[in-house]
Scaffold this motif. Structure first.
Motif, mmCIF file in Angstrom:
data_model
loop_
_atom_site.group_PDB
_atom_site.id
_atom_site.type_symbol
_atom_site.label_atom_id
_atom_site.label_comp_id
_atom_site.label_asym_id
_atom_site.label_seq_id
_atom_site.Cartn_x
_atom_site.Cartn_y
_atom_site.Cartn_z
ATOM 1 N N THR A 87 0.854 -1.209 0.000
ATOM 2 C CA THR A 87 0.000 0.000 0.000
ATOM 3 C C THR A 87 0.882 1.248 0.000
ATOM 4 O OG1 THR A 87 -0.109 0.043 2.399
ATOM 5 C CG2 THR A 87 -1.820 -1.204 1.261
ATOM 6 N N ALA A 88 1.512 1.514 -1.125
ATOM 7 C CA ALA A 88 2.422 2.661 -1.219
ATOM 8 C C ALA A 88 1.666 3.960 -0.965
ATOM 9 C CB ALA A 88 3.058 2.691 -2.595
ATOM 10 N N ARG A 149 -6.409 2.506 -6.339
ATOM 11 C CA ARG A 149 -6.545 3.275 -5.101
ATOM 12 C C ARG A 149 -6.625 2.325 -3.911
ATOM 13 N NH1 ARG A 149 -11.145 7.305 -3.011
ATOM 14 N NH2 ARG A 149 -9.763 8.652 -1.850
ATOM 15 N N VAL A 150 -5.944 2.699 -2.833
ATOM 16 C CA VAL A 150 -6.065 1.962 -1.572
ATOM 17 C C VAL A 150 -6.383 2.985 -0.483
ATOM 18 C CG1 VAL A 150 -4.961 0.425 0.097
ATOM 19 C CG2 VAL A 150 -4.344 0.262 -2.317
ATOM 20 N N VAL A 151 -7.397 2.692 0.313
ATOM 21 C CA VAL A 151 -7.794 3.594 1.398
ATOM 22 C C VAL A 151 -7.764 2.810 2.708
ATOM 23 C CG1 VAL A 151 -9.725 4.925 2.343
ATOM 24 C CG2 VAL A 151 -9.267 4.986 -0.102
ATOM 25 N N CYS A 160 -9.261 -0.742 1.903
ATOM 26 C CA CYS A 160 -10.125 -0.976 0.748
ATOM 27 C C CYS A 160 -9.274 -0.815 -0.514
ATOM 28 C CB CYS A 160 -11.294 0.011 0.744
ATOM 29 S SG CYS A 160 -12.397 -0.221 -0.661
ATOM 30 N N PHE A 161 -9.193 -1.864 -1.308
ATOM 31 C CA PHE A 161 -8.444 -1.866 -2.568
ATOM 32 C C PHE A 161 -9.432 -1.738 -3.715
ATOM 33 C CE2 PHE A 161 -4.080 -3.505 -1.589
ATOM 34 C CZ PHE A 161 -4.233 -3.647 -0.225
ATOM 35 N N SER A 162 -9.097 -0.886 -4.702
ATOM 36 C CA SER A 162 -10.020 -0.647 -5.803
ATOM 37 C C SER A 162 -9.287 -0.545 -7.135
ATOM 38 C CB SER A 162 -10.780 0.657 -5.524
ATOM 39 O OG SER A 162 -11.790 0.830 -6.460
ATOM 40 N N ARG A 163 -9.918 -1.034 -8.183
ATOM 41 C CA ARG A 163 -9.292 -1.013 -9.512
ATOM 42 C C ARG A 163 -10.375 -0.866 -10.581
ATOM 43 N NH1 ARG A 163 -4.345 -2.009 -12.710
ATOM 44 N NH2 ARG A 163 -5.231 -1.932 -14.783
ATOM 45 N N LYS A 164 -10.170 0.023 -11.540
ATOM 46 C CA LYS A 164 -11.162 0.184 -12.612
ATOM 47 C C LYS A 164 -11.020 -0.945 -13.628
ATOM 48 C CE LYS A 164 -13.138 3.549 -15.774
ATOM 49 N NZ LYS A 164 -13.065 4.899 -16.325
ATOM 50 N N LEU A 165 -12.137 -1.591 -13.954
ATOM 51 C CA LEU A 165 -12.163 -2.614 -15.006
ATOM 52 C C LEU A 165 -13.086 -2.148 -16.122
ATOM 53 C CD1 LEU A 165 -12.284 -6.042 -13.121
ATOM 54 C CD2 LEU A 165 -10.315 -4.746 -13.868
ATOM 55 N N LEU A 166 -12.708 -2.482 -17.333
ATOM 56 C CA LEU A 166 -13.474 -2.048 -18.502
ATOM 57 C C LEU A 166 -14.167 -3.225 -19.167
ATOM 58 C CD1 LEU A 166 -10.707 0.250 -20.046
ATOM 59 C CD2 LEU A 166 -12.634 0.966 -18.623
ATOM 60 N N LEU A 167 -15.374 -2.978 -19.649
ATOM 61 C CA LEU A 167 -16.084 -3.987 -20.438
ATOM 62 C C LEU A 167 -15.808 -3.666 -21.909
ATOM 63 C CD1 LEU A 167 -18.067 -6.394 -20.298
ATOM 64 C CD2 LEU A 167 -19.927 -4.754 -20.528
ATOM 65 N N ILE A 168 -15.078 -4.557 -22.561
ATOM 66 C CA ILE A 168 -14.650 -4.330 -23.942
ATOM 67 C C ILE A 168 -15.462 -5.212 -24.885
ATOM 68 C CG2 ILE A 168 -12.698 -4.460 -25.554
ATOM 69 C CD1 ILE A 168 -12.189 -2.412 -23.416
ATOM 70 N N ASN A 169 -15.997 -4.583 -25.933
ATOM 71 C CA ASN A 169 -16.684 -5.341 -26.981
ATOM 72 C C ASN A 169 -15.620 -6.019 -27.846
ATOM 73 O OD1 ASN A 169 -17.990 -6.221 -29.295
ATOM 74 N ND2 ASN A 169 -19.485 -4.537 -29.234
ATOM 75 N N ASN A 170 -15.620 -7.335 -27.843
ATOM 76 C CA ASN A 170 -14.584 -8.072 -28.589
ATOM 77 C C ASN A 170 -14.683 -7.859 -30.101
ATOM 78 O OD1 ASN A 170 -13.409 -9.137 -26.326
ATOM 79 N ND2 ASN A 170 -14.624 -11.000 -26.351
ATOM 80 N N ASN A 171 -15.852 -7.483 -30.581
ATOM 81 C CA ASN A 171 -16.019 -7.318 -32.031
ATOM 82 C C ASN A 171 -15.331 -6.063 -32.551
ATOM 83 O OD1 ASN A 171 -17.554 -9.633 -32.136
ATOM 84 N ND2 ASN A 171 -19.480 -8.515 -31.781
ATOM 85 N N THR A 194 -14.971 -8.462 2.474
ATOM 86 C CA THR A 194 -15.989 -8.414 1.436
ATOM 87 C C THR A 194 -15.372 -7.938 0.120
ATOM 88 O OG1 THR A 194 -18.252 -7.681 0.933
ATOM 89 C CG2 THR A 194 -16.779 -6.031 1.860
ATOM 90 N N ALA A 195 -16.069 -8.221 -0.956
ATOM 91 C CA ALA A 195 -15.668 -7.744 -2.287
ATOM 92 C C ALA A 195 -16.951 -7.418 -3.029
ATOM 93 C CB ALA A 195 -14.883 -8.814 -3.030
ATOM 94 N N ILE A 196 -17.034 -6.173 -3.520
ATOM 95 C CA ILE A 196 -18.268 -5.737 -4.180
ATOM 96 C C ILE A 196 -17.957 -5.030 -5.493
ATOM 97 C CG2 ILE A 196 -19.746 -5.566 -2.140
ATOM 98 C CD1 ILE A 196 -18.977 -2.611 -1.958
ATOM 99 N N PRO A 197 -18.826 -5.213 -6.493
ATOM 100 C CA PRO A 197 -18.673 -4.448 -7.731
ATOM 101 C C PRO A 197 -19.412 -3.122 -7.577
ATOM 102 C CG PRO A 197 -20.374 -6.114 -8.005
ATOM 103 C CD PRO A 197 -19.929 -6.189 -6.578
ATOM 104 N N THR A 198 -18.707 -1.998 -7.748
ATOM 105 C CA THR A 198 -19.330 -0.695 -7.507
ATOM 106 C C THR A 198 -19.127 0.232 -8.705
ATOM 107 O OG1 THR A 198 -17.369 0.362 -6.603
ATOM 108 C CG2 THR A 198 -18.690 -0.913 -5.067
ATOM 109 N N SER A 199 -19.791 1.369 -8.645
ATOM 110 C CA SER A 199 -19.617 2.346 -9.717
ATOM 111 C C SER A 199 -18.690 3.476 -9.302
ATOM 112 C CB SER A 199 -20.981 2.905 -10.137
ATOM 113 O OG SER A 199 -21.669 3.355 -9.004
ATOM 114 N N SER A 200 -18.086 3.360 -8.101
ATOM 115 C CA SER A 200 -17.107 4.370 -7.678
ATOM 116 C C SER A 200 -16.016 3.707 -6.848
ATOM 117 C CB SER A 200 -17.789 5.473 -6.873
ATOM 118 O OG SER A 200 -18.393 4.922 -5.732
ATOM 119 N N GLN A 201 -14.851 4.361 -6.826
ATOM 120 C CA GLN A 201 -13.745 3.773 -6.082
ATOM 121 C C GLN A 201 -13.894 3.986 -4.584
ATOM 122 O OE1 GLN A 201 -10.158 5.208 -8.123
ATOM 123 N NE2 GLN A 201 -9.969 3.142 -8.935
ATOM 124 N N CYS A 202 -13.125 3.207 -3.834
ATOM 125 C CA CYS A 202 -13.171 3.288 -2.365
ATOM 126 C C CYS A 202 -13.057 4.739 -1.916
ATOM 127 C CB CYS A 202 -11.995 2.550 -1.758
ATOM 128 S SG CYS A 202 -11.920 0.817 -2.131
#
Lengths: 202, 127
Positions: A87-88, A149-151, A160-171, A194-202
């Motif tokens: 956690t730098a 981000r780590v808070v 709380c560890f957070s990372r943005k993931l993207l949904l990529i259309n393979n086509n 716990t681990a949750i999918p959210t729309s904002s970072q920690c």
């Protein structure tokens, strides 16, 4: 006569013992030689349940290496172990290491995620036609090993560890969605709460 | 029991606006939605039963720390998670007898947006 018979029996037993150890040794050498050659192995080495799976070796799905949590299984049984980055820049500093997803209870761990956040993960998984475990495994893995981000929350002694993931259309390669897997771990044990999918970072 | 609920709300880093007379609900604000008030509610028997259950798990998560502190911490993480998964502010979040924080009104499940799509962590840009 009896003594001679006894000596013969002992000699025979020793000979059989030597022969069998030689055979076992040959078998081990043969197995080692097979393991050295990629083309000769017919046996897939599936990670042990809960075992840490190094990056680039994700050819198995979480269904293969997530250990099951039955009703009689201990809440400390490990489902899966993840690599965690240091956690730098966060106080208190937490060095790199491993964090485990244990069976837990309704309040933490795998059982908590299934009880409380299964529909949240299933919704994200449905967007990519995946099983929810595949989506959750990938999200938790990236949030912990390379977080954006780590808070640290002193009120409940968690990171709380957070990372943005993207949904990529393979086509067409276009980004068609995104979310942030947020993973909370206890500072004391480093276990995943716990681990949750959210729309904002920690 | 109100003290326990108040501690859970504070540990979830919510700002308390007011506390109801019946000692089972607290009006608060979250930094996610600064202009909105959210009611956090828990029946006293549900809160104490869940705090007891949570206390048993403390030794596995924070070895050496007190059970009461750990129970509050675990309940607050559950409350925080119930808020964090949402895209819009709920009117209320209530603890049920099974230990779930249930937010109201419920939200729509995100639509599937592409037939052939995959979640990826895009590599970071390096200088």
């Amino acid at each position: 006569m009896k003594r001679t018979l006894l000596r013969l029996l002992i000699a025979g037993a020793v000979a059989v013992g030597l022969l069998s150890s030689q055979t076992a040794s040959n078998a081990e050498q043969s197995a080692e030689a097979d393991a050295g050659s990629e083309d000769t192995s017919w046996v897939a080495v599936v990670p042990e349940h809960g075992e840490y799976v190094p990056e680039g070796e994700g050819k198995f799905s979480p269904q293969d290496y997530w250990a099951p949590c039955g009703i009689f299984d201990s809440n400390t049984k490990i489902v899966r172990t993840f690599n965690r980055a240091a956690t730098a820049g966060v106080t208190p500093y937490l060095g790199s290491g491993l964090s485990s997803l244990a069976c837990g209870s309704s309040q933490w761990g795998y059982r908590h995620i299934v009880d409380r956040h299964l529909t949240d993960w299933q919704a994200r998984a449905a967007q990519a036609n995946e099983n929810w475990r595949v989506t959750a495994d990938y999200g938790i893995e990236w949030a912990l090993k390379d977080p954006d981000r780590v808070v640290y929350r002193s009120s409940n002694d968690t990171y709380c560890f957070s990372r943005k993931l993207l949904l990529i259309n393979n086509n067409n390669g276009q980004v068609v969605g995104s979310y942030y897997p947020n993973v909370a771990i206890a500072r004391g044990s480093k276990n995943i709460i716990t681990a949750i999918p959210t729309s904002s970072q920690c | 029991m109100l003290v326990l609920l108040q501690r859970v709300v504070e540990a979830a880093e919510l700002e308390i606006v007011s506390v109801a007379d019946d000692a089972t609900s607290i009006l608060c604000r979250s930094a996610q939605w600064p202009g909105q008030h959210i009611e956090i509610a828990a029946a006293s028997e549900d809160l104490s039963a869940n705090a007891e259950m949570a206390a048993r798990d403390v030794k596995h998560l924070w070895p050496g720390r007190g059970e009461e502190w750990g129970a509050v911490a675990l309940l607050s993480i559950g409350l925080r998670s119930a808020l964090d998964v949402r895209t819009s502010a709920p009117m209320s979040v209530a603890l049920n007898r099974h230990g779930s924080w249930v937010a109201y009104p419920p939200e729509e499940v995100p639509e599937k947006v592409a037939r052939n799509a995959k979640w990826i962590a895009r590599p970071r840009k390096t200088n």
